[in-house]
Design a protein around this motif. Sequence first.
Motif, mmCIF file in Angstrom:
data_model
loop_
_atom_site.group_PDB
_atom_site.id
_atom_site.type_symbol
_atom_site.label_atom_id
_atom_site.label_comp_id
_atom_site.label_asym_id
_atom_site.label_seq_id
_atom_site.Cartn_x
_atom_site.Cartn_y
_atom_site.Cartn_z
ATOM 1 N N ARG A 1 45.527 -1.642 7.787
ATOM 2 C CA ARG A 1 46.196 -2.929 7.979
ATOM 3 C C ARG A 1 46.799 -3.395 6.656
ATOM 4 O O ARG A 1 46.109 -3.444 5.632
ATOM 5 N N LEU A 2 48.085 -3.713 6.689
ATOM 6 C CA LEU A 2 48.786 -4.180 5.504
ATOM 7 C C LEU A 2 48.514 -5.657 5.257
ATOM 8 O O LEU A 2 47.960 -6.360 6.117
ATOM 9 N N ASP A 3 48.925 -6.133 4.101
ATOM 10 C CA ASP A 3 48.740 -7.545 3.768
ATOM 11 C C ASP A 3 49.497 -8.462 4.715
ATOM 12 O O ASP A 3 49.095 -9.614 4.926
ATOM 13 N N ASN A 4 50.592 -7.952 5.285
ATOM 14 C CA ASN A 4 51.379 -8.771 6.217
ATOM 15 C C ASN A 4 50.882 -8.640 7.660
ATOM 16 O O ASN A 4 51.550 -9.040 8.603
ATOM 17 N N SER A 5 49.692 -8.024 7.821
ATOM 18 C CA SER A 5 49.016 -7.869 9.117
ATOM 19 C C SER A 5 49.648 -6.808 10.011
ATOM 20 O O SER A 5 49.335 -6.740 11.202
ATOM 21 N N TRP A 6 50.531 -5.976 9.484
ATOM 22 C CA TRP A 6 51.052 -4.853 10.248
ATOM 23 C C TRP A 6 50.049 -3.698 10.157
ATOM 24 O O TRP A 6 49.279 -3.595 9.202
ATOM 25 N N TYR A 7 50.093 -2.820 11.173
ATOM 26 C CA TYR A 7 49.126 -1.729 11.282
ATOM 27 C C TYR A 7 49.811 -0.374 11.133
ATOM 28 O O TYR A 7 50.998 -0.219 11.454
ATOM 29 N N GLN B 1 53.811 -3.869 14.301
ATOM 30 C CA GLN B 1 53.507 -5.290 14.183
ATOM 31 C C GLN B 1 52.177 -5.639 14.840
ATOM 32 O O GLN B 1 51.522 -6.590 14.432
ATOM 33 N N CYS B 2 51.783 -4.875 15.863
ATOM 34 C CA CYS B 2 50.527 -5.160 16.564
ATOM 35 C C CYS B 2 49.966 -3.872 17.139
ATOM 36 O O CYS B 2 50.655 -2.839 17.215
ATOM 37 N N LEU B 3 48.712 -3.912 17.565
ATOM 38 C CA LEU B 3 48.071 -2.732 18.119
ATOM 39 C C LEU B 3 48.728 -2.286 19.417
ATOM 40 O O LEU B 3 48.794 -1.086 19.711
ATOM 41 N N GLU B 4 49.212 -3.242 20.219
ATOM 42 C CA GLU B 4 49.877 -2.876 21.463
ATOM 43 C C GLU B 4 51.090 -1.998 21.198
ATOM 44 O O GLU B 4 51.336 -1.012 21.905
ATOM 45 N N ASP B 5 51.882 -2.341 20.170
ATOM 46 C CA ASP B 5 53.046 -1.533 19.830
ATOM 47 C C ASP B 5 52.629 -0.128 19.406
ATOM 48 O O ASP B 5 53.286 0.861 19.731
ATOM 49 N N MET B 6 51.539 -0.047 18.675
ATOM 50 C CA MET B 6 51.039 1.259 18.239
ATOM 51 C C MET B 6 50.646 2.111 19.442
ATOM 52 O O MET B 6 50.996 3.302 19.531
ATOM 53 N N ILE B 7 49.909 1.531 20.375
ATOM 54 C CA ILE B 7 49.480 2.260 21.567
ATOM 55 C C ILE B 7 50.692 2.689 22.391
ATOM 56 O O ILE B 7 50.759 3.822 22.886
ATOM 57 N N ASN B 8 51.663 1.815 22.546
ATOM 58 C CA ASN B 8 52.873 2.159 23.305
ATOM 59 C C ASN B 8 53.600 3.340 22.676
ATOM 60 O O ASN B 8 54.068 4.242 23.367
ATOM 61 N N ASN C 1 52.493 -11.023 26.667
ATOM 62 C CA ASN C 1 51.695 -10.195 25.773
ATOM 63 C C ASN C 1 52.053 -10.403 24.310
ATOM 64 O O ASN C 1 51.647 -9.637 23.451
ATOM 65 N N LYS C 2 52.849 -11.403 23.994
ATOM 66 C CA LYS C 2 53.284 -11.611 22.628
ATOM 67 C C LYS C 2 52.093 -11.929 21.737
ATOM 68 O O LYS C 2 51.203 -12.678 22.078
ATOM 69 N N VAL C 3 52.115 -11.319 20.555
ATOM 70 C CA VAL C 3 50.998 -11.482 19.632
ATOM 71 C C VAL C 3 51.382 -12.435 18.518
ATOM 72 O O VAL C 3 52.425 -12.305 17.900
ATOM 73 N N ASP C 4 50.531 -13.405 18.269
ATOM 74 C CA ASP C 4 50.727 -14.347 17.177
ATOM 75 C C ASP C 4 50.058 -13.777 15.948
ATOM 76 O O ASP C 4 48.833 -13.699 15.854
ATOM 77 N N THR C 5 50.849 -13.337 14.971
ATOM 78 C CA THR C 5 50.293 -12.679 13.795
ATOM 79 C C THR C 5 49.491 -13.639 12.930
ATOM 80 O O THR C 5 48.724 -13.204 12.069
ATOM 81 N N ASP C 6 49.642 -14.930 13.116
ATOM 82 C CA ASP C 6 48.861 -15.886 12.339
ATOM 83 C C ASP C 6 47.410 -15.920 12.799
ATOM 84 O O ASP C 6 46.521 -16.333 12.071
ATOM 85 N N ASN C 7 47.199 -15.529 14.048
ATOM 86 C CA ASN C 7 45.835 -15.515 14.575
ATOM 87 C C ASN C 7 45.659 -14.238 15.371
ATOM 88 O O ASN C 7 45.419 -14.250 16.563
ATOM 89 N N LEU C 8 45.805 -13.123 14.695
ATOM 90 C CA LEU C 8 45.962 -11.836 15.348
ATOM 91 C C LEU C 8 44.758 -11.430 16.174
ATOM 92 O O LEU C 8 44.886 -11.027 17.316
ATOM 93 N N ASP C 9 43.565 -11.536 15.617
ATOM 94 C CA ASP C 9 42.394 -11.043 16.324
ATOM 95 C C ASP C 9 42.194 -11.740 17.653
ATOM 96 O O ASP C 9 41.932 -11.118 18.676
ATOM 97 N N SER C 10 42.302 -13.055 17.675
ATOM 98 C CA SER C 10 42.099 -13.792 18.912
ATOM 99 C C SER C 10 43.218 -13.512 19.900
ATOM 100 O O SER C 10 43.003 -13.502 21.113
ATOM 101 N N SER C 11 44.429 -13.258 19.404
ATOM 102 C CA SER C 11 45.545 -12.998 20.299
ATOM 103 C C SER C 11 45.416 -11.626 20.946
ATOM 104 O O SER C 11 45.765 -11.446 22.106
ATOM 105 N N ILE C 12 44.930 -10.653 20.188
ATOM 106 C CA ILE C 12 44.752 -9.312 20.741
ATOM 107 C C ILE C 12 43.761 -9.359 21.895
ATOM 108 O O ILE C 12 43.965 -8.760 22.936
ATOM 109 N N LYS C 13 42.707 -10.096 21.725
ATOM 110 C CA LYS C 13 41.660 -10.138 22.735
ATOM 111 C C LYS C 13 42.010 -11.052 23.895
ATOM 112 O O LYS C 13 41.606 -10.816 25.018
#
Length: 266
Positions: free
Chosen positions: A140-146, A155-162, A12-24
């Motif tokens: 969403r911050l400039d560094n892609s954190w939420y 760091q990602c939406l999954e962490d937020m939901i958890n 489930n690791k998220v690549d912040t360089d391509n966040l949207d595609s990784s989330i989906k």
Amino acid sequence: MGNMMRGVSAKNKVDTDNLDSSIKGDEDDMVVVLQDYPSPEISMPIYRMGDKLQIIAQEAYWLRVRSVQTGKENYIPNSHVAKVYHGWLFEGVERQKAEELLLLPGNRVGSFLVRESSRERGLYSLSVKHRMVKHYRIFRLDNSWYYISPRLTFQCLEDMINHYSDSADGLCCALTSPCLSGTTPPLDASPGAPPVVMRCNFDWKKVDRKQLVSSDSYSDNMVSYGVRNSIAAYMSFSGDQDSIQLRGDSRKRKSKSMYALPENDF
């Protein structure tokens, strides 16, 4: 509390360089029905709002889908559905439609969904069912954190939901389950399904003591062999002579009853 960073498994690791595609990820074959199809004014709907469907094939403006509830296949316009990722990320669902989905039967307090804006990709909101449906803008911050609250970033939406599943931490309530996750397939009534055992209740106070220690045929006794033997063992500790006879007779009868053929007129 500072920034939250939870460990994320390799799967489930998220690549912040391509966040949207990784989330989906690769979960783009599941959709939820946003409105009855066809309209009740036209005919009896094949699919109802809130139904979960699995995409089999996409043909221009149509989707060939299979119902998660019934397993039946049919077509539905892609304008009548929204793609769902991870069970809780709904693509292109507006605020009002999110409320309608969360208020459907089966969603409990704390049921939630994250909806992606249909106007601008990468903008999200969290909708939660409480006494009413509450909405929270996800920034969403400039560094892609939420974050929802500036004091707590993820760091990602999954962490937020958890995190908000563990504690409300400022929300109306803790998150309990994704929207429509209570929708399950019907029970399997196939021959291979485990049988349902119906039990008859009776009042122990109304049971005649002789029925418990009687050496008569078991077929006429309301208490099973295992229960009778357990009762007899208990009574033997108290020195009850009837129980000693019961245990002796039951051993003999058990060996016979285990191998005796039923009497019939073949």
